[in-house]
Design an enzyme around this catalytic site. Sequence first.
Site, PDB file in Angstrom:
ATOM      1  N   TYR A  53      64.022 -51.532  67.014  1.00  0.00           N
ATOM      2  CA  TYR A  53      63.544 -52.772  67.646  1.00  0.00           C
ATOM      3  C   TYR A  53      63.678 -52.721  69.165  1.00  0.00           C
ATOM      4  O   TYR A  53      62.863 -53.293  69.892  1.00  0.00           O
ATOM      5  CB  TYR A  53      64.248 -54.000  67.039  1.00  0.00           C
ATOM      6  CG  TYR A  53      63.706 -54.276  65.668  1.00  0.00           C
ATOM      7  CD1 TYR A  53      64.378 -53.874  64.514  1.00  0.00           C
ATOM      8  CD2 TYR A  53      62.432 -54.839  65.522  1.00  0.00           C
ATOM      9  CE1 TYR A  53      63.833 -54.064  63.258  1.00  0.00           C
ATOM     10  CE2 TYR A  53      61.878 -55.029  64.264  1.00  0.00           C
ATOM     11  CZ  TYR A  53      62.575 -54.639  63.140  1.00  0.00           C
ATOM     12  OH  TYR A  53      62.010 -54.810  61.905  1.00  0.00           O
ATOM     13  N   HIS A 106      57.232 -64.389  61.067  1.00  0.00           N
ATOM     14  CA  HIS A 106      58.097 -63.220  60.874  1.00  0.00           C
ATOM     15  C   HIS A 106      59.100 -63.044  62.002  1.00  0.00           C
ATOM     16  O   HIS A 106      59.684 -61.976  62.141  1.00  0.00           O
ATOM     17  CB  HIS A 106      57.254 -61.949  60.745  1.00  0.00           C
ATOM     18  CG  HIS A 106      56.460 -61.911  59.472  1.00  0.00           C
ATOM     19  ND1 HIS A 106      55.404 -61.049  59.287  1.00  0.00           N
ATOM     20  CD2 HIS A 106      56.556 -62.632  58.330  1.00  0.00           C
ATOM     21  CE1 HIS A 106      54.894 -61.235  58.082  1.00  0.00           C
ATOM     22  NE2 HIS A 106      55.578 -62.199  57.476  1.00  0.00           N
ATOM     23  N   CYS A 136      79.935 -67.744  68.218  1.00  0.00           N
ATOM     24  CA  CYS A 136      81.122 -67.549  67.351  1.00  0.00           C
ATOM     25  C   CYS A 136      81.825 -66.230  67.631  1.00  0.00           C
ATOM     26  O   CYS A 136      82.830 -65.914  66.984  1.00  0.00           O
ATOM     27  CB  CYS A 136      80.701 -67.617  65.877  1.00  0.00           C
ATOM     28  SG  CYS A 136      79.910 -66.120  65.280  1.00  0.00           S
ATOM     29  N   ALA A 216      38.980 -56.677  67.529  1.00  0.00           N
ATOM     30  CA  ALA A 216      39.308 -58.083  67.801  1.00  0.00           C
ATOM     31  C   ALA A 216      38.874 -58.503  69.209  1.00  0.00           C
ATOM     32  O   ALA A 216      38.359 -59.611  69.399  1.00  0.00           O
ATOM     33  CB  ALA A 216      40.813 -58.283  67.632  1.00  0.00           C
TER      34      ALA A 216
HETATM   35  C1  BV8 Z   1      59.450 -62.470  50.854  1.00  0.00           C
HETATM   36  C2  BV8 Z   1      58.760 -58.173  60.622  1.00  0.00           C
HETATM   37  C3  BV8 Z   1      60.555 -63.613  49.213  1.00  0.00           C
HETATM   38  C4  BV8 Z   1      59.208 -56.780  60.685  1.00  0.00           C
HETATM   39  C5  BV8 Z   1      57.428 -58.163  58.646  1.00  0.00           C
HETATM   40  C6  BV8 Z   1      55.162 -56.558  45.491  1.00  0.00           C
HETATM   41  C7  BV8 Z   1      54.023 -57.333  45.468  1.00  0.00           C
HETATM   42  C8  BV8 Z   1      53.882 -58.423  46.328  1.00  0.00           C
HETATM   43  C9  BV8 Z   1      54.891 -58.735  47.238  1.00  0.00           C
HETATM   44  C10 BV8 Z   1      56.008 -57.946  47.256  1.00  0.00           C
HETATM   45  C11 BV8 Z   1      56.158 -56.867  46.400  1.00  0.00           C
HETATM   46  N1  BV8 Z   1      57.347 -56.293  46.654  1.00  0.00           N
HETATM   47  C12 BV8 Z   1      57.967 -56.967  47.660  1.00  0.00           C
HETATM   48  C13 BV8 Z   1      57.169 -57.991  48.009  1.00  0.00           C
HETATM   49  C14 BV8 Z   1      57.432 -58.986  49.033  1.00  0.00           C
HETATM   50  C15 BV8 Z   1      57.237 -58.387  50.398  1.00  0.00           C
HETATM   51  C16 BV8 Z   1      55.896 -57.729  50.526  1.00  0.00           C
HETATM   52  O1  BV8 Z   1      54.885 -58.389  50.647  1.00  0.00           O
HETATM   53  N2  BV8 Z   1      55.927 -56.397  50.518  1.00  0.00           N
HETATM   54  C17 BV8 Z   1      54.681 -55.654  50.643  1.00  0.00           C
HETATM   55  C18 BV8 Z   1      54.913 -54.423  51.531  1.00  0.00           C
HETATM   56  C19 BV8 Z   1      54.217 -55.263  49.253  1.00  0.00           C
HETATM   57  N3  BV8 Z   1      57.286 -59.514  51.308  1.00  0.00           N
HETATM   58  C20 BV8 Z   1      58.474 -59.925  51.758  1.00  0.00           C
HETATM   59  O2  BV8 Z   1      59.525 -59.355  51.526  1.00  0.00           O
HETATM   60  C21 BV8 Z   1      58.458 -61.195  52.581  1.00  0.00           C
HETATM   61  N4  BV8 Z   1      59.475 -62.058  52.089  1.00  0.00           N
HETATM   62  O3  BV8 Z   1      58.587 -62.199  50.059  1.00  0.00           O
HETATM   63  O4  BV8 Z   1      60.510 -63.231  50.558  1.00  0.00           O
HETATM   64  C22 BV8 Z   1      61.639 -64.567  49.093  1.00  0.00           C
HETATM   65  C23 BV8 Z   1      61.458 -65.598  48.206  1.00  0.00           C
HETATM   66  C24 BV8 Z   1      62.459 -66.501  48.065  1.00  0.00           C
HETATM   67  C25 BV8 Z   1      63.638 -66.357  48.791  1.00  0.00           C
HETATM   68  C26 BV8 Z   1      63.804 -65.308  49.684  1.00  0.00           C
HETATM   69  C27 BV8 Z   1      62.804 -64.393  49.847  1.00  0.00           C
HETATM   70  C28 BV8 Z   1      58.787 -60.929  54.032  1.00  0.00           C
HETATM   71  C29 BV8 Z   1      57.665 -60.180  54.679  1.00  0.00           C
HETATM   72  C30 BV8 Z   1      57.924 -60.093  56.159  1.00  0.00           C
HETATM   73  C31 BV8 Z   1      58.395 -58.698  56.491  1.00  0.00           C
HETATM   74  N5  BV8 Z   1      58.434 -58.564  57.937  1.00  0.00           N
HETATM   75  N6  BV8 Z   1      57.487 -58.131  59.956  1.00  0.00           N
HETATM   76  C32 BV8 Z   1      58.647 -56.153  61.911  1.00  0.00           C
HETATM   77  O5  BV8 Z   1      57.624 -56.625  62.448  1.00  0.00           O
HETATM   78  O6  BV8 Z   1      59.255 -55.166  62.299  1.00  0.00           O
HETATM   79  S1  BV8 Z   1      55.973 -57.729  57.910  1.00  0.00           S
HETATM   80  C33 BV8 Z   1      55.128 -56.628  58.898  1.00  0.00           C
HETATM   81  O7  BV8 Z   1      53.895 -56.381  58.239  1.00  0.00           O
HETATM   82  C34 BV8 Z   1      54.687 -57.142  60.247  1.00  0.00           C
HETATM   83  O8  BV8 Z   1      55.159 -58.431  60.535  1.00  0.00           O
HETATM   84  C35 BV8 Z   1      53.190 -57.193  60.150  1.00  0.00           C
HETATM   85  O9  BV8 Z   1      52.649 -58.245  60.838  1.00  0.00           O
HETATM   86  C36 BV8 Z   1      53.068 -57.413  58.732  1.00  0.00           C
HETATM   87  C37 BV8 Z   1      51.752 -57.280  58.109  1.00  0.00           C
HETATM   88  O10 BV8 Z   1      51.127 -56.166  58.637  1.00  0.00           O
HETATM   89  P1  BV8 Z   1      49.760 -56.450  59.435  1.00  0.00           P
HETATM   90  O11 BV8 Z   1      50.039 -57.466  60.497  1.00  0.00           O
HETATM   91  O12 BV8 Z   1      48.705 -56.762  58.452  1.00  0.00           O
HETATM   92  O13 BV8 Z   1      49.570 -55.085  60.120  1.00  0.00           O
HETATM   93  P2  BV8 Z   1      48.925 -53.793  59.439  1.00  0.00           P
HETATM   94  O14 BV8 Z   1      49.237 -52.624  60.307  1.00  0.00           O
HETATM   95  O15 BV8 Z   1      49.309 -53.742  58.005  1.00  0.00           O
HETATM   96  O16 BV8 Z   1      47.359 -54.084  59.509  1.00  0.00           O
HETATM   97  C38 BV8 Z   1      46.715 -54.111  60.772  1.00  0.00           C
HETATM   98  C39 BV8 Z   1      45.282 -54.466  60.481  1.00  0.00           C
HETATM   99  O17 BV8 Z   1      44.599 -54.590  61.735  1.00  0.00           O
HETATM  100  C40 BV8 Z   1      44.554 -53.362  59.702  1.00  0.00           C
HETATM  101  O18 BV8 Z   1      43.818 -53.970  58.660  1.00  0.00           O
HETATM  102  C41 BV8 Z   1      43.607 -52.735  60.739  1.00  0.00           C
HETATM  103  O19 BV8 Z   1      42.369 -52.382  60.162  1.00  0.00           O
HETATM  104  C42 BV8 Z   1      43.404 -53.888  61.691  1.00  0.00           C
HETATM  105  N7  BV8 Z   1      43.129 -53.458  63.065  1.00  0.00           N
HETATM  106  C43 BV8 Z   1      43.613 -52.362  63.717  1.00  0.00           C
HETATM  107  N8  BV8 Z   1      43.122 -52.352  64.968  1.00  0.00           N
HETATM  108  C44 BV8 Z   1      42.336 -53.446  65.114  1.00  0.00           C
HETATM  109  C45 BV8 Z   1      42.343 -54.156  63.900  1.00  0.00           C
HETATM  110  N9  BV8 Z   1      41.653 -55.291  63.728  1.00  0.00           N
HETATM  111  C46 BV8 Z   1      40.940 -55.749  64.776  1.00  0.00           C
HETATM  112  N10 BV8 Z   1      40.880 -55.125  65.975  1.00  0.00           N
HETATM  113  C47 BV8 Z   1      41.564 -53.981  66.174  1.00  0.00           C
HETATM  114  N11 BV8 Z   1      41.492 -53.371  67.374  1.00  0.00           N
END
Ligand code: BV8
Length: 228
Positions: A53, A106, A136, A216
Amino acid sequence: MKKIVILTGAGISAESGLGTFRDEGGLWAQHRIEDVATPEGFARNPDLVHDFYNARRAQARTAKPNEAHVALAKLEREFQGELILVTQNVDSLHAAAGSQHVMHMHGFLDGALCASCDARWPAPLAMNKTMKCPTCAAQTTRPDIVWFGEMPYQMDEIYHHLSEADLFAAIGTSGNVYPAAGFVQEASAFGALTVELNLEPSAVVSQFEQTIFGKASACVPEWVESLL
Ligand code: BV8
């Protein structure tokens, strides 16, 4: 149209030079999610997580908002109805572009959190595991980031907004991470028009009525003009 809800992801910051997660050579290609973006990973190796980070915080500090961020700030200023901007991103480029109300579901790269007493304060450029909480004094400082397995912020408020949206737009997100990836389903269930603006089809593209493909910085300003 009275209410627009927008969700942004890493793709909107890609042209500002910030790495996305799942594109070629993206952040997750260099690190395992389990090691750097889960509470278990942090407990196992806090130094590795702080390094991850700290590197992103340093990179984000030099990044500038691009035309897509600027266009969304203009939409907030000029749209006659209510605009809700929710971001999955932890950078502060929306605020830097002038957006006044951004919901960081997030968390924030520039935020520090005490894992013992929940105090929050502005993160220094580099954080480490010996930092003491100003409230704390515990040495359990972590980035104010929502990791996998943790509950994203302001979910009740976000679901309330989705239930009232006339238009829901997802910009620059791959639709891989829940609960954010489920917002389109929520909004359409309440009758919202849904549009995806992305470089390529997301994992949930089939759930959107409308899709606009491209960078974008080109698509978002054009789309905003079409709304105003
Ligand atoms: C929760 C902080 C429950 C970290 C982040 C199985 C099935 C379904 C769900 C799950 C599962 N197993 C586990 C889960 C839950 C899990 C999840 O979804 N996992 C996934 C991987 C399967 N989710 C969680 O754990 C969430 N919490 O569910 O809690 C709960 C319930 C009750 C009580 C307690 C808890 C928490 C999720 C948050 C995790 N933290 N971020 C950090 O940033 O370091 S997520 C992380 O991924 C980032 O925040 C990021 O924003 C996020 C999503 O990624 P994207 O933003 O979409 O980025 P990505 O690279 O993937 O895509 C970029 C896109 O842009 C692409 O499509 C590309 O084509 C496009 N692009 C590229 N360039 C351009 C463009 N578009 C336009 N113009 C361009 N120039």
